[in-house]
Motif scaffolding. Structure first.
Motif, PDB file in Angstrom:
ATOM      1  N   GLY A  47     -29.451  35.578  47.967  1.00  0.00           N
ATOM      2  CA  GLY A  47     -29.372  34.720  46.335  1.00  0.00           C
ATOM      3  C   GLY A  47     -30.666  34.029  46.230  1.00  0.00           C
ATOM      4  N   THR A  48     -30.952  35.193  45.046  1.00  0.00           N
ATOM      5  CA  THR A  48     -31.915  34.832  44.260  1.00  0.00           C
ATOM      6  C   THR A  48     -31.088  35.000  42.968  1.00  0.00           C
ATOM      7  OG1 THR A  48     -30.967  37.504  43.107  1.00  0.00           O
ATOM      8  CG2 THR A  48     -32.899  36.684  44.653  1.00  0.00           C
ATOM      9  N   PRO A  49     -31.664  33.604  42.133  1.00  0.00           N
ATOM     10  CA  PRO A  49     -31.014  32.466  41.688  1.00  0.00           C
ATOM     11  C   PRO A  49     -30.466  34.053  40.336  1.00  0.00           C
ATOM     12  CG  PRO A  49     -33.681  32.582  41.770  1.00  0.00           C
ATOM     13  CD  PRO A  49     -32.651  33.058  42.554  1.00  0.00           C
ATOM     14  N   GLN A  50     -29.786  33.400  39.572  1.00  0.00           N
ATOM     15  CA  GLN A  50     -28.509  34.619  38.684  1.00  0.00           C
ATOM     16  C   GLN A  50     -29.302  33.790  37.596  1.00  0.00           C
ATOM     17  OE1 GLN A  50     -26.443  36.780  39.132  1.00  0.00           O
ATOM     18  NE2 GLN A  50     -26.881  36.793  41.464  1.00  0.00           N
ATOM     19  N   ALA A  51     -29.095  35.131  36.238  1.00  0.00           N
ATOM     20  CA  ALA A  51     -29.552  34.813  35.001  1.00  0.00           C
ATOM     21  C   ALA A  51     -29.031  33.701  34.316  1.00  0.00           C
ATOM     22  CB  ALA A  51     -30.201  35.962  33.982  1.00  0.00           C
ATOM     23  N   GLY A  52     -29.441  32.451  33.885  1.00  0.00           N
ATOM     24  CA  GLY A  52     -28.519  31.867  33.243  1.00  0.00           C
ATOM     25  C   GLY A  52     -29.101  30.700  34.045  1.00  0.00           C
ATOM     26  N   ALA A  53     -28.520  30.743  35.436  1.00  0.00           N
ATOM     27  CA  ALA A  53     -28.344  29.463  36.356  1.00  0.00           C
ATOM     28  C   ALA A  53     -29.910  28.697  35.931  1.00  0.00           C
ATOM     29  CB  ALA A  53     -28.850  29.572  38.251  1.00  0.00           C
ATOM     30  N   THR A  54     -29.715  27.229  35.785  1.00  0.00           N
ATOM     31  CA  THR A  54     -30.931  25.957  35.535  1.00  0.00           C
ATOM     32  C   THR A  54     -31.499  25.318  36.508  1.00  0.00           C
ATOM     33  OG1 THR A  54     -28.902  24.445  35.814  1.00  0.00           O
ATOM     34  CG2 THR A  54     -28.997  24.877  33.522  1.00  0.00           C
ATOM     35  N   GLN A  55     -32.929  25.009  36.710  1.00  0.00           N
ATOM     36  CA  GLN A  55     -33.387  24.629  37.484  1.00  0.00           C
ATOM     37  C   GLN A  55     -33.234  23.854  37.661  1.00  0.00           C
ATOM     38  OE1 GLN A  55     -35.416  26.357  40.729  1.00  0.00           O
ATOM     39  NE2 GLN A  55     -34.144  28.968  40.135  1.00  0.00           N
ATOM     40  N   PRO A  56     -34.334  23.056  38.810  1.00  0.00           N
ATOM     41  CA  PRO A  56     -34.415  21.580  38.233  1.00  0.00           C
ATOM     42  C   PRO A  56     -35.127  20.871  37.778  1.00  0.00           C
ATOM     43  CG  PRO A  56     -33.850  21.184  40.526  1.00  0.00           C
ATOM     44  CD  PRO A  56     -33.850  23.279  39.461  1.00  0.00           C
ATOM     45  N   LYS A  57     -35.306  20.323  36.896  1.00  0.00           N
ATOM     46  CA  LYS A  57     -37.382  20.561  35.564  1.00  0.00           C
ATOM     47  C   LYS A  57     -38.054  18.830  36.360  1.00  0.00           C
ATOM     48  CE  LYS A  57     -35.967  21.662  31.509  1.00  0.00           C
ATOM     49  NZ  LYS A  57     -35.705  21.381  30.016  1.00  0.00           N
ATOM     50  N   ALA A  58     -39.611  20.042  37.062  1.00  0.00           N
ATOM     51  CA  ALA A  58     -40.369  18.631  37.463  1.00  0.00           C
ATOM     52  C   ALA A  58     -40.714  17.871  36.632  1.00  0.00           C
ATOM     53  CB  ALA A  58     -41.360  19.421  38.454  1.00  0.00           C
ATOM     54  N   THR A  59     -40.755  16.404  37.345  1.00  0.00           N
ATOM     55  CA  THR A  59     -41.415  15.444  36.140  1.00  0.00           C
ATOM     56  C   THR A  59     -42.634  15.009  36.331  1.00  0.00           C
ATOM     57  OG1 THR A  59     -41.779  13.887  38.580  1.00  0.00           O
ATOM     58  CG2 THR A  59     -39.497  13.838  37.591  1.00  0.00           C
ATOM     59  N   PRO A  60     -42.489  15.028  34.592  1.00  0.00           N
ATOM     60  CA  PRO A  60     -44.178  15.600  33.899  1.00  0.00           C
ATOM     61  C   PRO A  60     -45.130  14.054  34.884  1.00  0.00           C
ATOM     62  CG  PRO A  60     -42.923  14.343  32.628  1.00  0.00           C
ATOM     63  CD  PRO A  60     -42.027  14.767  34.014  1.00  0.00           C
ATOM     64  N   HIS A  61     -46.474  14.805  35.512  1.00  0.00           N
ATOM     65  CA  HIS A  61     -46.975  14.267  36.174  1.00  0.00           C
ATOM     66  C   HIS A  61     -48.212  13.560  35.830  1.00  0.00           C
ATOM     67  CE1 HIS A  61     -49.818  17.172  35.865  1.00  0.00           C
ATOM     68  NE2 HIS A  61     -49.387  18.308  36.876  1.00  0.00           N
ATOM     69  N   PRO A  62     -49.069  12.214  35.771  1.00  0.00           N
ATOM     70  CA  PRO A  62     -49.628  11.473  34.726  1.00  0.00           C
ATOM     71  C   PRO A  62     -50.353  12.269  34.217  1.00  0.00           C
ATOM     72  CG  PRO A  62     -50.154  10.090  36.555  1.00  0.00           C
ATOM     73  CD  PRO A  62     -48.916  11.208  36.184  1.00  0.00           C
ATOM     74  N   ARG A  63     -51.823  12.454  33.269  1.00  0.00           N
ATOM     75  CA  ARG A  63     -52.491  13.871  33.093  1.00  0.00           C
ATOM     76  C   ARG A  63     -54.253  12.602  33.780  1.00  0.00           C
ATOM     77  NH1 ARG A  63     -54.766  16.653  28.811  1.00  0.00           N
ATOM     78  NH2 ARG A  63     -52.539  16.167  27.609  1.00  0.00           N
ATOM     79  N   ARG A  64     -54.598  13.492  34.819  1.00  0.00           N
ATOM     80  CA  ARG A  64     -55.844  12.836  35.870  1.00  0.00           C
ATOM     81  C   ARG A  64     -56.875  13.010  35.059  1.00  0.00           C
ATOM     82  NH1 ARG A  64     -53.503  16.502  40.253  1.00  0.00           N
ATOM     83  NH2 ARG A  64     -51.750  15.398  40.630  1.00  0.00           N
ATOM     84  N   ARG A  65     -57.721  13.443  33.327  1.00  0.00           N
ATOM     85  CA  ARG A  65     -59.221  14.457  33.293  1.00  0.00           C
ATOM     86  C   ARG A  65     -59.300  12.899  31.974  1.00  0.00           C
ATOM     87  NH1 ARG A  65     -60.015  18.090  29.849  1.00  0.00           N
ATOM     88  NH2 ARG A  65     -58.205  19.219  29.811  1.00  0.00           N
ATOM     89  N   TRP A  66     -59.690  13.428  31.013  1.00  0.00           N
ATOM     90  CA  TRP A  66     -59.567  12.390  30.723  1.00  0.00           C
ATOM     91  C   TRP A  66     -60.031  13.285  28.567  1.00  0.00           C
ATOM     92  CZ3 TRP A  66     -64.709  11.415  26.218  1.00  0.00           C
ATOM     93  CH2 TRP A  66     -64.088  10.701  25.555  1.00  0.00           C
ATOM     94  N   SER A  67     -58.664  13.196  27.756  1.00  0.00           N
ATOM     95  CA  SER A  67     -58.949  14.373  26.842  1.00  0.00           C
ATOM     96  C   SER A  67     -59.743  14.293  25.345  1.00  0.00           C
ATOM     97  CB  SER A  67     -57.916  13.690  26.276  1.00  0.00           C
ATOM     98  OG  SER A  67     -57.562  13.181  26.039  1.00  0.00           O
ATOM     99  N   GLY A  68     -60.525  12.992  25.812  1.00  0.00           N
ATOM    100  CA  GLY A  68     -61.497  12.872  24.405  1.00  0.00           C
ATOM    101  C   GLY A  68     -60.819  12.084  23.576  1.00  0.00           C
ATOM    102  N   ARG A  69     -59.421  11.734  23.636  1.00  0.00           N
ATOM    103  CA  ARG A  69     -58.872  10.771  22.544  1.00  0.00           C
ATOM    104  C   ARG A  69     -59.580   8.987  22.836  1.00  0.00           C
ATOM    105  NH1 ARG A  69     -53.322  12.026  20.866  1.00  0.00           N
ATOM    106  NH2 ARG A  69     -53.475   9.989  19.551  1.00  0.00           N
ATOM    107  N   ARG A  70     -60.281   8.443  21.531  1.00  0.00           N
ATOM    108  CA  ARG A  70     -60.048   6.732  21.983  1.00  0.00           C
ATOM    109  C   ARG A  70     -58.706   6.423  21.441  1.00  0.00           C
ATOM    110  NH1 ARG A  70     -65.810   5.236  21.117  1.00  0.00           N
ATOM    111  NH2 ARG A  70     -66.986   6.904  21.570  1.00  0.00           N
ATOM    112  N   THR A  71     -57.363   5.775  22.081  1.00  0.00           N
ATOM    113  CA  THR A  71     -56.564   4.374  21.634  1.00  0.00           C
ATOM    114  C   THR A  71     -56.956   3.222  21.094  1.00  0.00           C
ATOM    115  OG1 THR A  71     -56.925   3.200  23.946  1.00  0.00           O
ATOM    116  CG2 THR A  71     -55.067   5.813  23.677  1.00  0.00           C
TER     117      THR A  71
END
Length: 71
Positions: A47-71
């Motif tokens: 039952g290994t995933p076949q080539a071309g099989a779509t995997q559910p995409k993970a939802t992006p998590h919010p950034r945890r550290r300060w990037s250095g940009r000022r808003t």
């Protein structure tokens, strides 16, 4: 227990005189090829995933550290 197609072919080869001679000369290679084929079949049936099989995409998590940009 059903025989695999490869075992059936090898059995047919062993029925002829030239097939027995060939099998005698290449017995180790035939054994390794048979083992590799059986392992490949087991790997495919797990039952290994076949080539071309779509995997559910993970939802992006919010950034945890300060990037250095000022808003």
């Amino acid at each position: 227990m059903a025989l695999s197609r490869l075992a059936t072919v090898l059995g047919g080869v062993l029925l002829s005189r030239s097939g027995r001679r060939f099998a005698g000369r290449h017995a180790g290679k035939l054994a390794l090829a048979t083992l590799a084929w059986e392992l490949y079949q087991q790997h495919r049936s797990r039952g290994t995933p076949q080539a071309g099989a779509t995997q559910p995409k993970a939802t992006p998590h919010p950034r945890r550290r300060w990037s250095g940009r000022r808003t």
